[in-house]
Structure formats: C-alpha cells, structure tokens
Write an enzyme that holds these catalytic residues in place. Sequence first.
Site, short mmCIF file in Angstrom:
data_model
loop_
_atom_site.label_atom_id
_atom_site.label_comp_id
_atom_site.label_asym_id
_atom_site.label_seq_id
_atom_site.Cartn_x
_atom_site.Cartn_y
_atom_site.Cartn_z
N LEU A 91 -7.65 -9.93 -3.31
CA LEU A 91 -8.74 -10.08 -2.33
C LEU A 91 -8.62 -8.94 -1.34
O LEU A 91 -7.63 -8.22 -1.32
CB LEU A 91 -8.68 -11.45 -1.63
CG LEU A 91 -7.42 -11.78 -0.82
CD1 LEU A 91 -7.57 -11.39 0.63
CD2 LEU A 91 -7.12 -13.26 -0.92
N ALA A 139 -5.25 -3.10 5.93
CA ALA A 139 -4.06 -3.95 5.94
C ALA A 139 -4.46 -5.41 5.75
O ALA A 139 -5.37 -5.89 6.43
CB ALA A 139 -3.31 -3.78 7.26
N HIS A 140 -3.81 -6.08 4.82
CA HIS A 140 -4.14 -7.48 4.58
C HIS A 140 -3.07 -8.12 3.72
O HIS A 140 -2.25 -7.44 3.10
CB HIS A 140 -5.51 -7.63 3.90
CG HIS A 140 -5.54 -7.08 2.50
ND1 HIS A 140 -5.35 -5.75 2.22
CD2 HIS A 140 -5.74 -7.67 1.30
CE1 HIS A 140 -5.44 -5.55 0.91
NE2 HIS A 140 -5.66 -6.70 0.32
N ALA A 141 -3.09 -9.44 3.69
CA ALA A 141 -2.24 -10.21 2.77
C ALA A 141 -3.06 -11.41 2.31
O ALA A 141 -4.23 -11.55 2.68
CB ALA A 141 -0.95 -10.64 3.45
#
Lengths: 91, 151
Positions: free
Chosen positions: A11, B65-67
């Site tokens: 995602l 930026a991510h999770a």
Amino acid sequence: MKIVVMCGVGLGTSAILKVNAERALDRLDIEASVQATDVAGVRAAAADAQVILTSSELVDAIGKTNADVIVINNYFDVDELVAKLEIALGS
Amino acid sequence: MPLPHLPLDAITIGAHADDWPAAITAAGDALVRSGAATSNYTDRMIEVIREFGAYIVIAPGLALAHARPGADVLADGLCVVTLAEPVAFGHPHNDPVSVIVGLAVTGADDHLQFVAELANVFNDPKVIPALAGATTAEFVQSVFGQTVAPE
C-alpha cells in the site's frame, strides 16, 4: 490482461503506482486490471499477470516469474509509464 | 475521500538530518505532533526501508515514508518534511532526497482514493522542486490545498 504493481508493504507506494498505471493504460487505450501487492504476495498475484511494475530496489525480491518485470523510476511520471507499458505490451 | 487535513504542525521546513533514518524520524515526529501516529510508527517506517531498501524514493528528490496500518496509527494522516540539506537514501535514480511525505493510514482498503489525490498533486513535475524550496508551512499547505480543490 493483468498487471501487478508491487511495493514492500502493498500500500502507499504501490497504490500510487496503481493509480498512475491506470492513467497510462487509459492513455494507451488498453484494458487491463491493475492489482497492488507486496513482496510476500507477488508470486501468487503475478501467476496470471503479463507485467509486474516495481522499483529497481525490489526486482530481486520477485524471484522467478513469467511476467515481464518493468522498473519504474519516477512513479509520478505518467509519460514514463506510458512509454514502458507500450514497449512491454507491444501495442 | 479527499486528502487528510495537512495541519501546520504536520509540516517541518528545513529539517536537519545527517542520514536517512534521521530524515524518516523527522517525518515520524511530524505525524506524532499532528496526532496521526505514535512514535512506534516511526520505527516501523524505518524498518520498512531496512527490510526492502530505498524503494520508497518514488520520484527524484521525494521519499514517501509509510508502513502498514497498525495500532500505532491513530488516524489517517499526512505530513511533509523538507530537508535543509538533501540526504542520500541509496536509490540509484532518485537520490538525493529533499522532500519527505509521510503517510499513515488506518486501513489498507480505503486509502486508494486518498492516494489518488496525492498522485494528482505530484503528477505536476513542478511540485517537488516547489516544495523543496518552500520557506513557510503555509506555502506547503497551499500546494496540497489548491490542487485538490474541485476542478
């Protein structure tokens, strides 16, 4: 036709690639489903796919596949997606 | 679903970061300030890059930026950090990074529309250089605000 977009977690970045890949396919007038997946799911998702779109960093994580693997450098550049999809899909 | 609100406290202009973990931490701090996530989410964003590499540098100069969603995500949230000096993340084409967009989502399924709006903003190639050169948080807000307005 099926296209898989892959990122590390399935995602976020892959969703951006999915959105812009669909825009590129629209421009090419090609009908295809675009599925986002993560590294863990790519083998199953790509089993019946023609093309996998991903980052250069993730190519090695794909492993063996019959699909064409296309590296996209700029996920926001629909022109890059159009050019690379056009070559891969031979239209 | 439009973009989540980008409050002023989710924007950091001219952050100093010596390396990429420090740059991601600056983005995590902004998400914590704005109430979108706890600091554990920052650690998880760093972990994603340690595990999979710098693929989150998805355009020249820009890192997303991510999770994954998790208990440390308190609300859907967005943050923007610009760096005083660009930082190398190890991406073969898109280094060095001067703008970090941090993303926290509560669920994987419903974030697509939200990401589509983000793509609308960044499909304009002038946006990353404009953000990199931003001197005020209000300007950053306007870059995201004006592009998501109804056409």
